[in-house]
Design an enzyme around this catalytic site. Structure first.
Site, mmCIF file in Angstrom:
data_model
loop_
_atom_site.group_PDB
_atom_site.id
_atom_site.type_symbol
_atom_site.label_atom_id
_atom_site.label_comp_id
_atom_site.label_asym_id
_atom_site.label_seq_id
_atom_site.Cartn_x
_atom_site.Cartn_y
_atom_site.Cartn_z
ATOM 1 N N PRO A 238 0.833 -1.214 0.000
ATOM 2 C CA PRO A 238 0.000 0.000 0.000
ATOM 3 C C PRO A 238 0.866 1.262 0.000
ATOM 4 O O PRO A 238 1.919 1.317 0.630
ATOM 5 C CB PRO A 238 -0.809 -0.115 1.297
ATOM 6 C CG PRO A 238 -0.759 -1.558 1.668
ATOM 7 C CD PRO A 238 0.545 -2.075 1.156
ATOM 8 N N LYS A 242 0.505 2.915 -6.992
ATOM 9 C CA LYS A 242 -0.098 2.128 -8.085
ATOM 10 C C LYS A 242 -1.174 2.935 -8.813
ATOM 11 O O LYS A 242 -1.213 2.958 -10.041
ATOM 12 C CB LYS A 242 -0.687 0.835 -7.505
ATOM 13 C CG LYS A 242 0.341 -0.081 -6.856
ATOM 14 C CD LYS A 242 -0.270 -1.377 -6.393
ATOM 15 C CE LYS A 242 -1.218 -1.184 -5.223
ATOM 16 N NZ LYS A 242 -0.547 -0.684 -4.009
ATOM 17 N N GLU A 460 17.470 -1.487 26.717
ATOM 18 C CA GLU A 460 17.827 -0.825 25.461
ATOM 19 C C GLU A 460 19.337 -0.786 25.259
ATOM 20 O O GLU A 460 19.818 -0.872 24.122
ATOM 21 C CB GLU A 460 17.244 0.593 25.427
ATOM 22 C CG GLU A 460 15.740 0.669 25.553
ATOM 23 C CD GLU A 460 15.016 -0.139 24.485
ATOM 24 O OE1 GLU A 460 15.577 -0.344 23.399
ATOM 25 O OE2 GLU A 460 13.885 -0.576 24.753
#
Length: 660
Positions: A238, A242, A460
């Site tokens: 998406p 197109k 992290e």
């Protein structure tokens, strides 16, 4: 000199009033309302017959008109006596008669009753009596008014107020034209989109150029006996452009362009979809040469179910059958070319994909680095940028973004700069926009205990340390412990644009995924629920290596991957129970080996890992430069030159602690 009408002042132009059928309906409604509220010209008060008798005998009544068939009497008072009844009219005496009305039953004998009352009065006070049957046109119209209103409302609703706007149900023209095509037509010259307006998409442009050339010079192909493909299917994720590419094909060829969505064919009425397909192709043949574009064709072109009595949609299948028939029905060289777009080509019916229909698939992939830079140049035209802004820098920091994503980044950056009252948009605004789109809005007000914040920092820091030390892991960009969306912390990477991924590279990526969990175990002595997302992705990659890519010595070079997607409806697995046990064992051993390798790496570099966690607690956001000061140059930095990248693997990875 003759006056130029085109340059005439606006006020001198004649005003043309277009006739609208709805005017007739409004005029009729106004007329009916006027007849209802203006029947008699007066506002008579209702009285009981007993009170009228008293007024009669008192000599106050001048005339009584009795309507026999309605059992209604209309009373007109004497002018000199009407003032005595002013309180019944609210203090204001009416100028017109009748002044009162009374109703009686069907057994009321008017002649006898009125005669007895007049006999009791002197001749000068007797009341004039008129007895009649009320046979007016209004009485007959009252019987017709309700069905007439129903007919008018029915015509008004189902005809539609404006045919061009599709005011009635079922699209333009109302319910009687529900089977007509709802496709929008852009005539020749109206579509101004060309290939110059489509940035990137080099491979897709090259493939559709043949279609453009055929529409411009059809004899060039037909003279040699060549046949142009009837249909081309644009396939891609998406937001990759197109629909824009299909418009550019029509604009470049300068031909009419029909556009319609696949869902427009499917209605609750039986046969409507097939009728609209027939009407669409009929219009297309009249406008040939032209292009018909069907967006999201998977809404109507989904594979027909084998179990027709359980899960099939007959209306959808009839529409698909009609579409297949129409694509075979017109001549090969009629000049009508069908373009369709979908991001789910795997679920389309095989009959739709066969040669002679959509026999050419054009893949519209996610843009690479150069294409992203060109797309950004298009979306940055209307923005006020800082003088030192670098478009190439932004293109490098948006891997895996589609054209729609890049447009969203530019718009979000402008909003971010406006919120900060800046005069121009700088680099930091774009980086903040990328962070917000991927991770969500910052939530600095979220309540986090000091113990949780320390655990998040070590989690992290573990991701950052392992990804920095392993040569095949994705390059790290920054690490943050500021909550965003559902994530309590995140490590941001710039994935390499790889075309192929080796086993060694996958193992290094899996080590960086589990590094946060291992870091918590080393520092806290026990894991937490924060690694849920990491473990989910790690498990999927491990099963993919064993069952899809043939990277297991015990299972061998076999793949149980189903590219058609048909196996999803099967209840069983494509391997035996014994093989399933072996797969689970291989995955478990693979994950354990990755866990041990990651733990060893973190313990060997524990000092740098601890420094990184402390720096993260202090600054909350650190970048690759901070890691380079602690650990030195990144392992395998020479191999970080950008190359072509697999679109399915391109993603801005967010390694975050999420609640279970």
């Amino acid at each position: 000199m003759a006056e130029n009408k085109n340059n005439a002042p606006r006020g001198n132009k004649p005003v043309r009033i277009k006739f609208n059928i709805s005017w007739i309906y409004f005029i009729l409604l106004i007329a009916i309302g006027w007849m209802f509220f203006n029947q008699g010209g007066s506002n008579p008060q209702k009285e009981e017959w007993a009170d009228v008798k008293k007024q009669w005998l008192a000599g106050d009544i001048k005339e009584v008109v009795f309507i026999r068939n309605e059992y209604e009497g209309r009373v007109t008072m004497r002018p000199e006596r009407i003032e005595n009844y002013a309180d019944k009219f609210g203090g204001k005496v009416p100028e017109k008669s009748p002044h009162f009305i009374f109703l009686v039953s069907g057994s009321f004998n008017a002649e006898e009753m009125f005669g007895e009352l007049n006999a009791q009065l002197p001749e000068d006070r007797q009341v004039k009596v008129v007895i009649e049957n009320h046979e007016s046109w209004w009485s007959m119209l009252e019987w017709l008014i309700f069905p007439l209103l129903l007919i008018l409302m029915w015509v008004f609703m189902f005809r539609g107020v404006n045919r061009n706007m599709g005011g009635g149900p079922g699209g333009p023209g109302g319910i009687f034209n529900v089977g007509k095509s709802t496709g929008k037509l852009a005539e020749k010259g109206e579509n101004q989109v060309t290939f110059k307006d489509v940035a990137g998409l080099y491979g897709a442009k090259d493939e559709v150029m043949e279609i453009v050339d055929f529409l411009k010079n059809p004899k060039k192909y037909t003279a040699l006996g060549g046949k142009i493909p009837k249909g081309a299917l644009l396939v891609g994720p998406p937001g990759t452009g197109k629909t824009l590419l299909a418009k550019a094909v029509a604009g470049e060829a300068n031909v009419p362009f029909f556009s319609i969505s696949g869902s427009d064919f499917v209605e609750m009425f039986v046969g409507v979809g097939a009728s609209r397909v027939r009407d669409l192709f009929r219009q297309a043949k009249e406008k040939a040469p032209c292009i018909v574009f069907i967006d999201e064709i998977d809404a109507v072109g989904r594979a027909r179910s084998k179990n027709g009595g359980f899960s099939s949609n007959d209306e959808r299948e009839n529409t698909l059958n009609q579409l297949l028939t129409e694509m075979d029905g017109f001549g090969t060289n009629s000049g009508v070319i069908i373009l369709a777009a979908t991001n789910r080509a795997d679920i389309l019916d095989k009959a739709l994909m066969r040669a002679g229909r959509f026999d050419r698939q054009i893949h519209v992939e996610l843009p690479d680095l150069k294409e992203r830079e060109e797309i950004l140049m298009v979306h940055l035209r209307g923005l006020k940028l800082a003088d030192d802004f670098d478009v190439e820098f932004l293109a490098k920091h948006t891997p895996g973004f589609s054209g729609a994503d890049l447009a969203n980044v530019c718009n979000e950056a402008a909003l971010t700069a406006a919120r900060k009252d800046k005069k121009a948009i700088d680099k930091q605004d774009f980086l903040d926009a990328v962070d917000r789109i991927i991770g969500g809005l910052e939530r600095k007000s979220k309540i986090i205990t000091p113990e949780e914040k320390k655990s998040i920092a070590h989690h992290e820091a573990g991701h950052a340390t392992v990804s920095w030390l392993l040569p095949n892991a994705h390059p790290l960009f920054k690490v943050t412990i500021v909550p965003r969306g559902q994530a309590l912390g995140a490590a941001w990477y710039l994935p390499e644009e790889r075309q192929l991924i080796t086993k060694e590279q996958m193992i290094d990526e899996m080590c960086s995924l589990i590094a946060g969990r291992v870091a918590e175990e080393i520092v806290n002595g026990q894991p937490s629920t924060g690694a849920l997302n990491d473990l989910e992705r790690l498990t999927k990659m491990a099963y993919g290596m064993v069952t899809y890519y043939g990277m297991s010595d015990e299972i061998g070079t076999v793949s149980y991957y189903d590219s058609t997607g048909s196996r999803g409806f099967e209840l069983g697995k494509p391997y035996s129970e014994k093989t399933a046990e072996l797969i689970d064992k291989e995955v478990k051993e693979l994950v354990e080996s990755i866990h041990d390798k990651t733990e060893q790496l973190l313990r060997e570099n524990f000092d740098g890992f601890s420094q990184l966690a402390a720096l993260l607690l202090e600054k909350e956001v650190i970048f690759a430069d901070d890691l380079e000061r602690i650990f030195g140059p990144r392992a395998g930095a020479a191999a970080d030159e950008p190359v072509k990248k697999d679109p399915e693997e391109v993603a801005e990875e967010t390694e975050g602690q999420t609640n279970e």
